[in-house]
Design a protein around this motif. Structure first.
Motif, PDB file in Angstrom:
ATOM      1  N   MET A   1       4.232   8.575  -0.497  1.00  0.00           N
ATOM      2  CA  MET A   1       3.582   9.871  -0.444  1.00  0.00           C
ATOM      3  C   MET A   1       2.266   9.730   0.305  1.00  0.00           C
ATOM      4  SD  MET A   1       2.498  12.223  -3.638  1.00  0.00           S
ATOM      5  CE  MET A   1       0.748  12.452  -3.737  1.00  0.00           C
ATOM      6  N   SER A   2       2.031  10.638   1.173  1.00  0.00           N
ATOM      7  CA  SER A   2       0.775  10.649   1.924  1.00  0.00           C
ATOM      8  C   SER A   2      -0.197  11.600   1.222  1.00  0.00           C
ATOM      9  CB  SER A   2       1.032  11.119   3.350  1.00  0.00           C
ATOM     10  OG  SER A   2      -0.110  10.994   4.114  1.00  0.00           O
ATOM     11  N   ARG A   3      -1.429  11.181   1.134  1.00  0.00           N
ATOM     12  CA  ARG A   3      -2.424  12.040   0.502  1.00  0.00           C
ATOM     13  C   ARG A   3      -3.737  11.910   1.263  1.00  0.00           C
ATOM     14  NH1 ARG A   3      -2.006   9.347  -4.981  1.00  0.00           N
ATOM     15  NH2 ARG A   3      -0.662   7.869  -4.014  1.00  0.00           N
ATOM     16  N   TRP A   4      -4.664  12.760   0.973  1.00  0.00           N
ATOM     17  CA  TRP A   4      -5.964  12.697   1.618  1.00  0.00           C
ATOM     18  C   TRP A   4      -7.015  12.376   0.583  1.00  0.00           C
ATOM     19  CZ3 TRP A   4     -10.040  16.015   0.478  1.00  0.00           C
ATOM     20  CH2 TRP A   4      -9.734  17.104  -0.340  1.00  0.00           C
ATOM     21  N   THR A  30     -10.448   1.508   6.047  1.00  0.00           N
ATOM     22  CA  THR A  30      -9.135   0.996   5.662  1.00  0.00           C
ATOM     23  C   THR A  30      -9.070   0.749   4.162  1.00  0.00           C
ATOM     24  OG1 THR A  30      -8.852   0.009   7.845  1.00  0.00           O
ATOM     25  CG2 THR A  30      -7.454  -0.840   6.086  1.00  0.00           C
ATOM     26  N   CYS A  33      -8.577   3.914   2.302  1.00  0.00           N
ATOM     27  CA  CYS A  33      -7.177   4.353   2.364  1.00  0.00           C
ATOM     28  C   CYS A  33      -6.324   3.574   1.373  1.00  0.00           C
ATOM     29  CB  CYS A  33      -6.631   4.174   3.777  1.00  0.00           C
ATOM     30  SG  CYS A  33      -7.361   5.267   5.003  1.00  0.00           S
ATOM     31  N   SER A  36      -7.104   4.684  -2.138  1.00  0.00           N
ATOM     32  CA  SER A  36      -6.540   6.003  -2.394  1.00  0.00           C
ATOM     33  C   SER A  36      -5.071   5.903  -2.778  1.00  0.00           C
ATOM     34  CB  SER A  36      -6.698   6.893  -1.155  1.00  0.00           C
ATOM     35  OG  SER A  36      -6.109   8.155  -1.367  1.00  0.00           O
ATOM     36  N   LYS A  37      -4.346   5.000  -2.160  1.00  0.00           N
ATOM     37  CA  LYS A  37      -2.930   4.804  -2.472  1.00  0.00           C
ATOM     38  C   LYS A  37      -2.726   4.036  -3.775  1.00  0.00           C
ATOM     39  CE  LYS A  37      -0.679   5.315   1.932  1.00  0.00           C
ATOM     40  NZ  LYS A  37       0.167   6.408   1.477  1.00  0.00           N
TER      41      LYS A  37
END
Length: 83
Positions: A1-4, A30, A33, A36-37
């Motif tokens: 899933m991609s999120r911001w 980086t 990111c 965040s994941k």
């Protein structure tokens, strides 16, 4: 899933970020990111290296530099971005 995730426009005035080299700044983005994941924390360096397809020693160098610069906090399970 991609999120911001949020990144404040005042970051361009943050002394901690201004002191980073260009490569360390890229590492910082980086790591944001990756965190965040992973629910706001960084997985072990060897997992990050696998994700980024680089050497664990490079990831360890980034983590050390970013922690020394006050951008990563040590947690019970590893590291997490400061603020």
């Amino acid at each position: 899933m991609s999120r911001w995730f949020r990144f404040y426009d005042d970051a361009m005035h943050d002394p901690k970020l201004l002191r980073l080299s260009d490569s360390a700044f890229r590492a910082w983005i980086t790591m944001l990111c990756v965190a965040s994941k992973n629910n706001g924390t960084l997985p072990p360096a060897d997992e990050i290296a696998l994700m980024l397809r680089c050497k664990p020693s490079l990831v360890a160098k980034w983590i050390t530099e970013l922690a020394t610069g006050g951008l990563l906090d040590k947690t019970e399970s590893g590291f997490a971005p400061h603020n």
